[in-house]
Enzyme design. Structure first.
Site, PDB file in Angstrom:
ATOM      1  CG  ASP A  81      -2.105   0.964   0.990  1.00  0.00           C
ATOM      2  OD1 ASP A  81      -2.017   1.806   0.066  1.00  0.00           O
ATOM      3  OD2 ASP A  81      -3.108   0.876   1.725  1.00  0.00           O
TER       4      ASP A  81
HETATM    5  C1  BGC Z   1      -4.894   3.442   0.088  1.00  0.00           C
HETATM    6  C2  BGC Z   1      -4.981   2.454  -1.054  1.00  0.00           C
HETATM    7  C3  BGC Z   1      -4.737   3.168  -2.354  1.00  0.00           C
HETATM    8  C4  BGC Z   1      -3.397   3.858  -2.300  1.00  0.00           C
HETATM    9  C5  BGC Z   1      -3.054   4.629  -3.559  1.00  0.00           C
HETATM   10  C6  BGC Z   1      -3.634   4.270   0.042  1.00  0.00           C
HETATM   11  O1  BGC Z   1      -3.710   5.307   0.967  1.00  0.00           O
HETATM   12  O2  BGC Z   1      -4.969   2.752   1.313  1.00  0.00           O
HETATM   13  O3  BGC Z   1      -6.242   1.839  -1.064  1.00  0.00           O
HETATM   14  O4  BGC Z   1      -4.817   2.252  -3.408  1.00  0.00           O
HETATM   15  O5  BGC Z   1      -3.395   4.792  -1.229  1.00  0.00           O
HETATM   16  O6  BGC Z   1      -3.850   5.765  -3.662  1.00  0.00           O
END
Ligand code: BGC
Length: 740
Positions: A230
Site C-alpha cells: 500500500d
Molecule cells: C490506500 C490504497 C490506495 C493507495 C493509492 C492508500 O492510501 O490505502 O487503497 O490504493 O493509497 O492511492
C-alpha cells in the site's frame, strides 16, 4: 518479451533493486535497454482515478473523468457475481483506455465494525460473499488485459492508527473470517497483484510479514503474481523484500533501493531475493498490454452503472406505499436528492463522466409535477425556514419521499466514524415530515451503516440507497417507481444500537493494538450467537413481489448441492437471492449458529417457479484446526438452512458429511481420552499399564475413560511404571508416523 528471469539475469544489482520500487507516485521504473517500459498503477476500486499532475493517495488532486460505478458497499448488496464481472470488464476497459496497467482494487476487507471509515470501499461482513464477489470483479478487470490489485492484505479493518496498529487475531478468526475471502479470490481468479496493508498483524507489519506474504499467500494458496505495498506501507524495506514484498510504492527517491544494495553487499540479504522480486516486476510489466488506441463508450458505461446501482438498492421496509404511481402527487424532500452523495472520500474518489441526481430522474419519470424542498443544506445543517418549507410540501403531498444520509465530512478513508447517527437536523426534519404526512418514504444515502431504529417503525417504507455511483439518482428513481424490482440484499447487518455490535468493546483498540476479542463472531455470526435483536438482518431485502420456497434438498457428492424450488407468488416479476446457511449443532469446535455457504440470485416472472441449484464447496465447510494448522471438514450432521436472510429461514434439511481424517500427533502430554481415541496408541497405553508394579493402583484403560481429560504424564507420576517417559514418547512417535 523474453523470459523475465532471463532479462533480470542481465541486470546489475543496482538495476534490479531499482525495479522493485516506483519511479514516482504511480509508475514503475523503466529499463529501456532491456525493453522494460514503465507501467502505471492507479486507483481503484470503483472507477479509474488517473491523476494527470502530481499524485496523492488521499484523493485530493483531480483526475481524468471516468465512470463512477457504485462503491463496494452497494455492490456487495447485489449478491450478483455475473453482474460484477461486467462491472469489472468495464473498469478494465476504462483502465486500458487511460493507459493504466493495474487498477488498485477490489478491496475486500471484512466489515468488522460499522464504524470503520472505509466500509464504503468494502463488500461485506461475510468472507464468502466478499470472496465470491471479489473474484468476479478481478475476473472482469483482468479479462481486459489489465491487472487487479486485491487489497488490503490483510486485516485492515479500521482507519484509526491504520499505519501502525497491530490487529491481534486468534488463528481461527484470522483464517476463517479475515483471510478466507482473500484465499477465495486468489485461488479462483489469480489477481495479477495483491496489495499488502499498512497495519501489523499479531505484531508484524503486513509488509514485512513472511508468514502472510510468502508462506500463506504463495505457499498455501499458490499465488504467482506480484505483491505491491500500500502507498507508504513499508517500514523496513530490506525486511519487507525478504518477507515477500516485491514492489514498493510510491518512489522513495532511490533511498530504499540503496538499502537493498547495501544489504546484499553486506551479506545480510541474499541476491536471489532481489532477483525474484525484480523478475515478478518484469513479469507484471510484460503481462500488461497497453493499447494506445483503446477507447470506451461513456454512455454505455453510464447505463451499466445505472443498471448495477438499481440491483444494489435494498428495500428494507415497505407496507405497500412503494412502488409509486407515476401520477402520485409526491414531495421530494432533502438536499441529498438534489446533491447526491454517490461515493466516499479518499483514494477511491472518482471524477465522474457525468452525475445524475434523484430529483431530476424522479421528475423525468413522473407524469405530474414533483415538488422539492431541500430541508437541510449540503453540509447537513438546517434552518427554521427550510424545515417549515419541507413540512408544508409534505403536508400538501400524497407521499413524502425524504432523502437523508451521512454527510461527506463524517465518513472517509483515514478516520473512523464516532457513531451510527444521522445528523440531528435530518432527524428533526424526518420527525417533522412524518408528523405532517405519515405516508413518508425514507431514502438513505450512506457509506457505513446508520442507526434506523429511531424511525424505522414510524415510516411505511425505507430504502437503503448506500452510495450508488454516478448513475445512482436514476437507479433510485427506477426502484421508487418500480421500473426495476429492488434486488439488493444486505451484505451487512443493521444493528439496533452500535453497542450491540460484536466488536463494540474491542474497537478501535488502544496503544497500537486492537484485539479482535469477538473472535469468529463477526457481524451476523455474533448477532445470531447472542440472539441479539437487530433492525435488519444480514441478507435481508424486500422485493415488490413475494416468493415461496419448497422442497429443499441437499445432495452430497464431492461438494454439496442444495436444490430448492422458488416460486414468485406475487403479481409482478422480481428477483430473489436464495441464501444457503450451514450450521453444525453437535460440533466439537466453537461455531457460529449459521454461516453463509452459498447463494444464487434468480429473476422470476409472476407465478413462475424454478428449481434453483446452489453449490456449496466442501472446502467452504472446513474450519481451521489449530491442532494441525490445516483446514478440516468435521464429520457429522450438518444443518442446511435455505432462506431469504439470516433470520428468515424458509426451508431446512440435514445432511451427513464424512469428515476429514485428522491425525493430531500424540505425546506424553496428550490426555488419556486423546490416546484412547487412537487404537494403536490405546495399545501402547495398555502395555504401559502392564509394566506397573504391585503398588500401583489398577489402571485398566477401560476405567481410565473416567480420567479421559487427564494428561498421560500426570497418571505416570501416580505410580511406578517400568517404562520411562522417553521410551513412551518413542512408542507414541511410531504411532504418530503410522497415522500420517
Ligand atoms: C490506500 C490504497 C490506495 C493507495 C493509492 C492508500 O492510501 O490505502 O487503497 O490504493 O493509497 O492511492
Amino acid at each position: 518479451m523474453t523470459d523475465p528471469a532471463q532479462t533480470v539475469s542481465t541486470l546489475t544489482l543496482e538495476e534490479k533493486a531499482g525495479l522493485t520500487s516506483g519511479l514516482n507516485f504511480w509508475y514503475t521504473k523503466p529499463h529501456p535497454q532491456s525493453g522494460i517500459p514503465s507501467i502505471m498503477l492507479t486507483d481503484g476500486p470503483h472507477g479509474v482515478r488517473k491523476q494527470t499532475e502530481g499524485g496523492d493517495h488521499l484523493g485530493l488532486t483531480d483526475s481524468v473523468p471516468s465512470t463512477c460505478f457504485p462503491p463496494a458497499v452497494a455492490m456487495g448488496c447485489s449478491f450478483d457475481p455475473e453482474l460484477l464481472e461486467l462491472v469489472g470488464s468495464a473498469l478494465g476497459a476504462e483502465a486500458r483506455a487511460a493507459q493504466v496497467s493495474v487498477l488498485l482494487g477490489p478491496g475486500i476487507n471484512i466489515k468488522r465494525s460499522p464504524l470503520c471509515g472505509r466500509n464504503f470501499e468494502y463488500l461485506s461482513e461475510d468472507p464468502l460473499l466478499s470472496g465470491v464477489l471479489g473474484a468476479a470483479l478481478v475476473r472482469g478487470i483482468q479479462s481486459q488485459g489489465v491487472g487487479a490489485s486485491l487489497k488490503h492484505f490483510a486485516a485492515n479493518n479500521q482507519e484509526t492508527d491504520r499505519m501502525r496498529v497491530s490487529a491481534d487475531i486468534d488463528p481461527r478468526p484470522l483464517r476463517e473470517i479475515y483471510l478466507r475471502g482473500f484465499q477465495r479470490v486468489v485461488e479462483d481468479a489469480q489477481p495479477w497483484t495483491v496489495m499488502c496493508s499498512y497495519n501489523r498483524i499479531n505484531g508484524v507489519y503486513a509488509s514485512q510479514n513472511r508468514w502472510l506474504l510468502t508462506d500463506v499467500l504463495r505457499g498455501e494458496w499458490g499465488f504467482d503474481g506480484l505483491v505491491v505495498s500500500d502507498w507508504g506501507a513499508v517500514s523496513d524495506r530490506v525486511a519487507a523484500l525478504a518477507a515477500g514484498l516485491d514492489l514498493e510504492m510510491p518512489s522513495t527517491g532511490g533511498r530504499t533501493d540503496q538499502e537493498i544494495v547495501d544489504a546484499v553487499r553486506a551479506g545480510t540479504l541474499d541476491e536471489s531475493v532481489v532477483d525474484a522480486a525484480a523478475t515478478r516486476v518484469v513479469d507484471l510489466v510484460g503481462k500488461s498490454a497497453v493499447d494506445a488506441d483503446a477507447v470506451f463508450d461513456a454512455d454505455e458505461h453510464h447505463a451499466l452503472a445505472r443498471r448495477v446501482a438499481a440491483e444494489c438498492v435494498v428495500l428494507l421496509k415497505n407496507d405497500g406505499v412503494l412502488p409509486l404511481a407515476v401520477d402520485a402527487k409526491i414531495a421530494v424532500i432533502g438536499e441529498l436528492a438534489h446533491t447526491p452523495r454517490y461515493q466516499g472520500a479518499g483514494s477511491s474518489r472518482i471524477n465522474p463522466t457525468r452525475l445524475d441526481n434523484a430529483l431530476d430522474e424522479i421528475r423525468s419519470l413522473a407524469s405530474v409535477d414533483v415538488v422539492f424542498a431541500p430541508g437541510y443544506l449540503d453540509d447537513g445543517t438546517s434552518t427554521e425556514e427550510l424545515l417549515a418549507a419541507a413540512v408544508d410540501a409534505a403536508r400538501a403531498a400524497e407521499v413524502a419521499v425524504v432523502f437523508v444520509g451521512v454527510p461527506a465530512a463524517l465518513e472517509s478513508e483515514g478516520f473512523d466514524r464516532e457513531d451510527l447517527e444521522l445528523p440531528d437536523s435530518q432527524v428533526d426534519l424526518l420527525d417533522a415530515v412524518v408528523a405532517a404526512n405519515p405516508n413518508t418514504v425514507v431514502v438513505l444515502s450512506n457509506g457505513g451503516v446508520v442507526r434506523v431504529s429511531g424511525f424505522a417503525d414510524r415510516v411505511p417504507a425505507l430504502v437503503e440507497g448506500w452510495l450508488l455511483g454516478q448513475a445512482g439518482g436514476g437507479a433510485l428513481a427506477d426502484v421508487l417507481y418500480g421500473l426495476v424490482d429492488p434486488a439488493g440484499r444486505l451484505a451487512e447487518t443493521i444493528p439496533v444500537r452500535l453497542e450491540d455490535t460484536p466488536s463494540y468493546t474491542d474497537f478501535p483498540g488502544e496503544h497500537g493494538h486492537v484485539r479482535y476479542g469477538e473472535g469468529l463472531f463477526v457481524g451476523y455470526r455474533g448477532f445470531d450467537a447472542h440472539r441479539t435483536e437487530v433492525s435488519f438482518p444480514f441478507g435481508h431485502g424486500l422485493s415488490y413481489t413475494t416468493f415461496s420456497y419448497s422442497d429443499a434438498v441437499a445432495t452430497v457428492g464431492d461438494d454439496l448441492v442444495v436444490t430448492v424450488t422458488v416460486t414468485n407468488t406475487g403479481s409482478r416479476s422480481g428477483s430473489e437471492v436464495v441464501q444457503v446457511y450451514v450450521g453444525v449443532a453437535d460440533s466439537a469446535v466453537v461455531r457460529a449458529p449459521r454461516e453463509l455457504k452459498g447463494f444464487a440470485k434468480v429473476h422470476l416472472d409472476a407465478g413462475e417457479s424454478r428449481q434453483v441449484e446452489v453449490p456449496v464447496r466442501r472446502a467452504d465447510l472446513a474450519y481451521w484446526d489449530t491442532r494441525v494448522d490445516a483446514w478440516v471438514v468435521e464429520g457429522g450432521a450438518y444443518r442446511v438452512e435455505v432462506g431469504a436472510s439470516s433470520r428468515d429461514i424458509r426451508a431446512t434439511c440435514t445432511t451427513e458429511i464424512t469428515g476429514d481424517e485428522v491425525s493430531v500427533p500424540l505425546s506424553v502430554e496428550s490426555s488419556i481420552g486423546e490416546i484412547l481415541a487412537n487404537p494403536a496408541a490405546a495399545e501402547v497405553l495398555s502395555k504401559i499399564f502392564a509394566t506397573a508394579d504391585g503398588e500401583t493402583p489398577a489402571l485398566d484403560p477401560a476405567v481410565l475413560e473416567m480420567a479421559a481429560s487427564m494428561p498421560l504424564e500426570r497418571i505416570l507420576s501416580f505410580g511406578n511404571f517400568g517404562i520411562g517417559r522417553d521410551e513412551i514418547q518413542r512408542q507414541l512417535d511410531i504411532v504418530n508416523a503410522g497415522s500420517k
